[in-house]
Write a protein that holds these residues in place. Structure first.
Motif, PDB file in Angstrom:
ATOM      1  N   SER A   1       6.873 -22.114  -0.476  1.00  0.00           N
ATOM      2  CA  SER A   1       6.192 -20.860  -0.794  1.00  0.00           C
ATOM      3  C   SER A   1       5.538 -20.265   0.446  1.00  0.00           C
ATOM      4  N   LEU A   2       5.410 -18.959   0.426  1.00  0.00           N
ATOM      5  CA  LEU A   2       4.676 -18.217   1.450  1.00  0.00           C
ATOM      6  C   LEU A   2       4.015 -17.029   0.779  1.00  0.00           C
ATOM      7  N   THR A   3       2.908 -16.590   1.368  1.00  0.00           N
ATOM      8  CA  THR A   3       2.254 -15.377   0.896  1.00  0.00           C
ATOM      9  C   THR A   3       2.137 -14.391   2.049  1.00  0.00           C
ATOM     10  N   LEU A   4       2.677 -13.210   1.860  1.00  0.00           N
ATOM     11  CA  LEU A   4       2.554 -12.135   2.830  1.00  0.00           C
ATOM     12  C   LEU A   4       1.408 -11.211   2.423  1.00  0.00           C
ATOM     13  N   SER A   5       0.755 -10.657   3.427  1.00  0.00           N
ATOM     14  CA  SER A   5      -0.323  -9.699   3.185  1.00  0.00           C
ATOM     15  C   SER A   5      -0.072  -8.439   3.980  1.00  0.00           C
ATOM     16  N   CYS A   6      -0.583  -7.334   3.468  1.00  0.00           N
ATOM     17  CA  CYS A   6      -0.441  -6.054   4.157  1.00  0.00           C
ATOM     18  C   CYS A   6      -1.721  -5.254   3.973  1.00  0.00           C
ATOM     19  N   ALA A   7      -2.261  -4.797   5.090  1.00  0.00           N
ATOM     20  CA  ALA A   7      -3.459  -3.965   5.061  1.00  0.00           C
ATOM     21  C   ALA A   7      -3.135  -2.618   5.683  1.00  0.00           C
ATOM     22  N   ALA A   8      -3.536  -1.562   4.997  1.00  0.00           N
ATOM     23  CA  ALA A   8      -3.288  -0.203   5.479  1.00  0.00           C
ATOM     24  C   ALA A   8      -4.581   0.441   5.933  1.00  0.00           C
ATOM     25  N   SER A   9      -4.462   1.334   6.899  1.00  0.00           N
ATOM     26  CA  SER A   9      -5.608   2.096   7.374  1.00  0.00           C
ATOM     27  C   SER A   9      -5.135   3.480   7.786  1.00  0.00           C
ATOM     28  N   GLY A  10      -6.100   4.384   7.982  1.00  0.00           N
ATOM     29  CA  GLY A  10      -5.762   5.741   8.372  1.00  0.00           C
ATOM     30  C   GLY A  10      -5.820   6.692   7.186  1.00  0.00           C
ATOM     31  N   GLU A  11      -4.906   7.648   7.148  1.00  0.00           N
ATOM     32  CA  GLU A  11      -4.909   8.700   6.137  1.00  0.00           C
ATOM     33  C   GLU A  11      -4.245   8.219   4.847  1.00  0.00           C
ATOM     34  N   THR A  12      -4.939   7.368   4.109  1.00  0.00           N
ATOM     35  CA  THR A  12      -4.368   6.739   2.919  1.00  0.00           C
ATOM     36  C   THR A  12      -4.874   7.324   1.619  1.00  0.00           C
ATOM     37  N   ARG A  13      -5.668   8.387   1.665  1.00  0.00           N
ATOM     38  CA  ARG A  13      -6.321   8.857   0.441  1.00  0.00           C
ATOM     39  C   ARG A  13      -5.355   9.380  -0.600  1.00  0.00           C
ATOM     40  N   ASN A  14      -4.146   9.793  -0.221  1.00  0.00           N
ATOM     41  CA  ASN A  14      -3.158  10.276  -1.189  1.00  0.00           C
ATOM     42  C   ASN A  14      -2.056   9.249  -1.448  1.00  0.00           C
ATOM     43  N   SER A  15      -2.398   7.975  -1.321  1.00  0.00           N
ATOM     44  CA  SER A  15      -1.401   6.928  -1.532  1.00  0.00           C
ATOM     45  C   SER A  15      -1.019   6.846  -2.996  1.00  0.00           C
ATOM     46  N   ILE A  16       0.254   6.652  -3.271  1.00  0.00           N
ATOM     47  CA  ILE A  16       0.719   6.495  -4.642  1.00  0.00           C
ATOM     48  C   ILE A  16       1.415   5.155  -4.859  1.00  0.00           C
ATOM     49  N   SER A  17       1.842   4.518  -3.803  1.00  0.00           N
ATOM     50  CA  SER A  17       2.467   3.201  -3.979  1.00  0.00           C
ATOM     51  C   SER A  17       2.472   2.451  -2.658  1.00  0.00           C
ATOM     52  N   ALA A  63       9.861  -5.463  -3.655  1.00  0.00           N
ATOM     53  CA  ALA A  63       8.935  -5.201  -4.756  1.00  0.00           C
ATOM     54  C   ALA A  63       8.047  -4.027  -4.395  1.00  0.00           C
ATOM     55  N   THR A  64       7.638  -3.270  -5.408  1.00  0.00           N
ATOM     56  CA  THR A  64       6.712  -2.166  -5.193  1.00  0.00           C
ATOM     57  C   THR A  64       5.636  -2.182  -6.262  1.00  0.00           C
ATOM     58  N   LEU A  65       4.471  -1.668  -5.866  1.00  0.00           N
ATOM     59  CA  LEU A  65       3.323  -1.548  -6.762  1.00  0.00           C
ATOM     60  C   LEU A  65       2.840  -0.108  -6.678  1.00  0.00           C
ATOM     61  N   ALA A  66       2.781   0.571  -7.823  1.00  0.00           N
ATOM     62  CA  ALA A  66       2.376   1.972  -7.836  1.00  0.00           C
ATOM     63  C   ALA A  66       0.997   2.128  -8.449  1.00  0.00           C
ATOM     64  N   VAL A  67       0.378   3.256  -8.145  1.00  0.00           N
ATOM     65  CA  VAL A  67      -0.893   3.601  -8.786  1.00  0.00           C
ATOM     66  C   VAL A  67      -0.687   3.585 -10.296  1.00  0.00           C
ATOM     67  N   GLY A  68      -1.613   2.965 -10.991  1.00  0.00           N
ATOM     68  CA  GLY A  68      -1.461   2.821 -12.434  1.00  0.00           C
ATOM     69  C   GLY A  68      -0.917   1.465 -12.815  1.00  0.00           C
ATOM     70  N   GLY A  69      -0.462   0.707 -11.803  1.00  0.00           N
ATOM     71  CA  GLY A  69      -0.039  -0.664 -12.056  1.00  0.00           C
ATOM     72  C   GLY A  69       1.440  -0.871 -12.279  1.00  0.00           C
ATOM     73  N   ASN A  70       2.237   0.176 -12.155  1.00  0.00           N
ATOM     74  CA  ASN A  70       3.681   0.009 -12.365  1.00  0.00           C
ATOM     75  C   ASN A  70       4.258  -0.850 -11.245  1.00  0.00           C
ATOM     76  N   ILE A  71       4.993  -1.900 -11.598  1.00  0.00           N
ATOM     77  CA  ILE A  71       5.565  -2.844 -10.648  1.00  0.00           C
ATOM     78  C   ILE A  71       7.081  -2.885 -10.820  1.00  0.00           C
ATOM     79  N   ARG A  72       7.746  -2.994  -9.687  1.00  0.00           N
ATOM     80  CA  ARG A  72       9.207  -3.065  -9.688  1.00  0.00           C
ATOM     81  C   ARG A  72       9.631  -4.185  -8.766  1.00  0.00           C
ATOM     82  N   TYR A  73      10.601  -4.992  -9.192  1.00  0.00           N
ATOM     83  CA  TYR A  73      11.166  -6.070  -8.380  1.00  0.00           C
ATOM     84  C   TYR A  73      12.675  -5.906  -8.279  1.00  0.00           C
ATOM     85  N   SER A  74      13.227  -6.371  -7.173  1.00  0.00           N
ATOM     86  CA  SER A  74      14.680  -6.463  -7.101  1.00  0.00           C
ATOM     87  C   SER A  74      15.128  -7.640  -7.953  1.00  0.00           C
TER      88      SER A  74
END
Length: 117
Positions: free
Chosen positions: A17-33, A49-60
């Motif tokens: 197992s591995l866990t990846l992390s991602c942190a965003a910065s900058g002009e993120t106020r209109n992020s949707i996914s 995989a994607t995670l959208a505002v509202g909690g919608n998740i999609r996997y390959s």
């Protein structure tokens, strides 16, 4: 502009197992996914995989049941928990963030995952 920084890649044995992390910065106020894509040598880039505002998740289909995406888009942070890794999962993994107004997709520099004995 948006900056994305991934971490957590490395070498792991098959079944591990591995866990990846991602942190965003900058002009993120209109992020949707936010999400993860991967690119393996000789293959085309593919959605993981994607995670959208509202909690919608999609996997390959390739990772469904083994990988879990989690996080909080409002806090500009997501993770990807990868279990039961297979050699076919070896790739560079890229974090993405999508915004509206303007509509844009931003990419991180990538983190390498190698699954091997």
């Amino acid at each position: 502009q948006v900056q994305l920084v991934e971490s957590g890649g490395g070498l792991v044995q098959p079944g591990g197992s591995l866990t990846l992390s991602c942190a965003a910065s900058g002009e993120t106020r209109n992020s949707i996914s936010m999400g993860w894509y991967r690119l393996a040598p000789g293959k085309v880039r593919e959605l993981v995989a994607t995670l959208a505002v509202g909690g919608n998740i999609r996997y390959s289909d390739a990772v469904k049941g083994r990988f879990t995406i989690a996080g909080d888009i409002a806090k500009n942070f997501i993770t990807l928990q990868m279990n039961n890794l297979e050699s076919e999962d070896s790739a560079d993994y890229f974090c993405t963030l999508q915004t509206v107004r303007p509509f844009a997709t931003y990419w991180g520099q990538g983190t390498q995952v190698t699954v091997s004995l």
